[in-house]
Scaffold this motif. Structure first.
Motif, PDB file in Angstrom:
ATOM      1  N   LYS A  73      36.139  44.045  34.338  1.00 52.92           N
ATOM      2  CA  LYS A  73      36.786  43.926  35.662  1.00 52.92           C
ATOM      3  C   LYS A  73      38.234  43.934  35.880  1.00 52.92           C
ATOM      4  O   LYS A  73      38.881  43.357  35.052  1.00 52.92           O
ATOM      5  CB  LYS A  73      36.240  42.639  36.014  1.00 52.92           C
ATOM      6  CG  LYS A  73      36.738  41.909  37.534  1.00 52.92           C
ATOM      7  CD  LYS A  73      36.029  40.672  37.884  1.00 52.92           C
ATOM      8  CE  LYS A  73      36.370  40.149  39.423  1.00 52.92           C
ATOM      9  NZ  LYS A  73      36.031  39.042  39.529  1.00 52.92           N
ATOM     10  N   TYR A 130      35.355  47.842  38.775  1.00 47.18           N
ATOM     11  CA  TYR A 130      35.047  47.868  37.435  1.00 47.18           C
ATOM     12  C   TYR A 130      35.599  49.186  36.782  1.00 47.18           C
ATOM     13  O   TYR A 130      35.150  50.249  37.112  1.00 47.18           O
ATOM     14  CB  TYR A 130      33.660  47.438  37.174  1.00 47.18           C
ATOM     15  CG  TYR A 130      33.301  46.011  37.242  1.00 47.18           C
ATOM     16  CD1 TYR A 130      33.410  45.028  36.378  1.00 47.18           C
ATOM     17  CD2 TYR A 130      32.917  45.473  38.529  1.00 47.18           C
ATOM     18  CE1 TYR A 130      33.190  43.752  36.307  1.00 47.18           C
ATOM     19  CE2 TYR A 130      32.358  44.262  38.748  1.00 47.18           C
ATOM     20  CZ  TYR A 130      32.583  43.294  37.636  1.00 47.18           C
ATOM     21  OH  TYR A 130      32.304  42.078  37.663  1.00 47.18           O
ATOM     22  N   ASP A 150      34.329  51.175  33.464  1.00 43.61           N
ATOM     23  CA  ASP A 150      33.518  51.081  32.286  1.00 43.61           C
ATOM     24  C   ASP A 150      33.486  52.645  32.003  1.00 43.61           C
ATOM     25  O   ASP A 150      32.437  53.205  31.596  1.00 43.61           O
ATOM     26  CB  ASP A 150      31.945  51.103  33.028  1.00 43.61           C
ATOM     27  CG  ASP A 150      30.861  50.876  31.848  1.00 43.61           C
ATOM     28  OD1 ASP A 150      31.360  50.165  30.800  1.00 43.61           O
ATOM     29  OD2 ASP A 150      29.691  51.232  32.025  1.00 43.61           O
ATOM     30  N   THR A 207      31.325  47.142  45.305  1.00 43.68           N
ATOM     31  CA  THR A 207      31.889  47.319  44.024  1.00 43.68           C
ATOM     32  C   THR A 207      32.202  48.794  43.810  1.00 43.68           C
ATOM     33  O   THR A 207      31.310  49.802  43.969  1.00 43.68           O
ATOM     34  CB  THR A 207      30.927  46.809  42.862  1.00 43.68           C
ATOM     35  OG1 THR A 207      30.707  45.410  43.035  1.00 43.68           O
ATOM     36  CG2 THR A 207      31.440  47.300  41.410  1.00 43.68           C
TER      37      THR A 207
END
Length: 279
Positions: A143, A153, A155, A245
């Motif tokens: 995060k 986020y 990743d 998100t």
């Protein structure tokens, strides 16, 4: 030497070239649990059908299962919290909202860790403190920040379809998904169900986005093709709204635009922290 605790968290194909077959690979790992060196405690994943069946063969160990409530010795999710149970006596350990990690795969890791900690004699408050203070490794569903109601986020470590699957599985709000890069012969089929249900916009970030554009055409309502991080981030910002998100989970290697996934992730974080301003 007899191991105190042995954990088997999942079983997926690996090292098949060495073991000459999937069943041989399974049997090689199983020896840890049912041979002369069988542990005092065996911890197994109840959501893995092969391991759940294997639990019946662990006669020399006291078996604990995680991710199920239907066993006398277990750890599981109930009432939005993670619980521990031994000999049918249960204790609440931590509320999910207090966990710094998201996603069911991370909750499974926490469940397994709780069992290990309890068997080693740790107190519940110490276990909870350890979970709350834990921070995910950089670039692994990390995060970055929340701004204007949008959560970001990083990743970037998700360089294959399987890793991106876990990231999308973890999302609970509409997703603006940034994917793409150096394709490694990917089969994107496993991601399409999540994409239909969760992804409002796909931002393709790569030198050649042809395959992603083709594979997700008709699956995701909005698709943008971008050839740089700056272009991709501006497209993502334009598609995201409060409650969404923005997820960088590329499912591809980074070598077309970046030196490695670390550089990709750090540039993503820097862009978010520098350019996403409070409105």
């Amino acid at each position: 030497f007899k191991p105190f605790i042995s954990c088997w968290t999942n079983f997926t194909p690996d090292h098949i070239d060495w073991h000459e077959g999937l069943e041989n690979y399974f049997n090689a790992k199983a020896k840890i649990f049912i041979g002369k060196q069988a542990p005092e405690y065996a911890i197994l994943n109840a959501k893995d059908e092969k391991l759940l069946e294997f639990a019946k063969k662990c006669k020399k160990s006291k078996v604990f299962l995680f991710d199920t409530e239907d066993y006398p010795n277990a750890s599981y999710i109930k009432e939005n919290a993670i619980w521990y149970k031994e000999d049918n006596i249960e204790e609440k350990i931590i509320d999910l909202k207090e966990s710094p990690l998201v996603g069911h795969h991370n909750y499974q890791n926490i469940m397994c860790g709780i069992i290990c900690a309890k068997l080693c004699g740790m107190e519940n408050e110490d276990i909870k403190s350890g979970i709350v203070s834990f921070r995910a490794p950089e670039h692994r569903l990390e995060k970055v920040r929340e701004m204007n109601g949008i959560t970001f986020y990083n990743d970037s470590k998700a360089t294959n379809v399987d890793s991106a699957w876990y990231a999308l599985d973890s999302m609970t709000t509409p997703v603006v998904w940034i994917a793409g890069g150096k394709d490694k012969g990917n089969d994107y089929t496993p991601l399409k169900e999540f994409a239909r249900k969760k992804v409002k916009a796909l931002i393709c970030m790569g030198a050649d986005n042809t395959k992603l554009l083709r594979e997700f055409d008709g699956v995701v309502p909005i698709i943008r093709s971008c050839s740089s991080l700056d272009e991709a981030m501006r497209a993502a910002e334009g598609c995201a709204a409060a409650g969404d998100t923005v997820l960088l989970s590329p499912a591809c290697a980074s070598f077309d635009l970046f030196r490695n996934y670390e550089e990709r992730g750090r540039m993503f974080k820097e862009w978010v922290k520098t350019n996403i301003l409070d409105k």
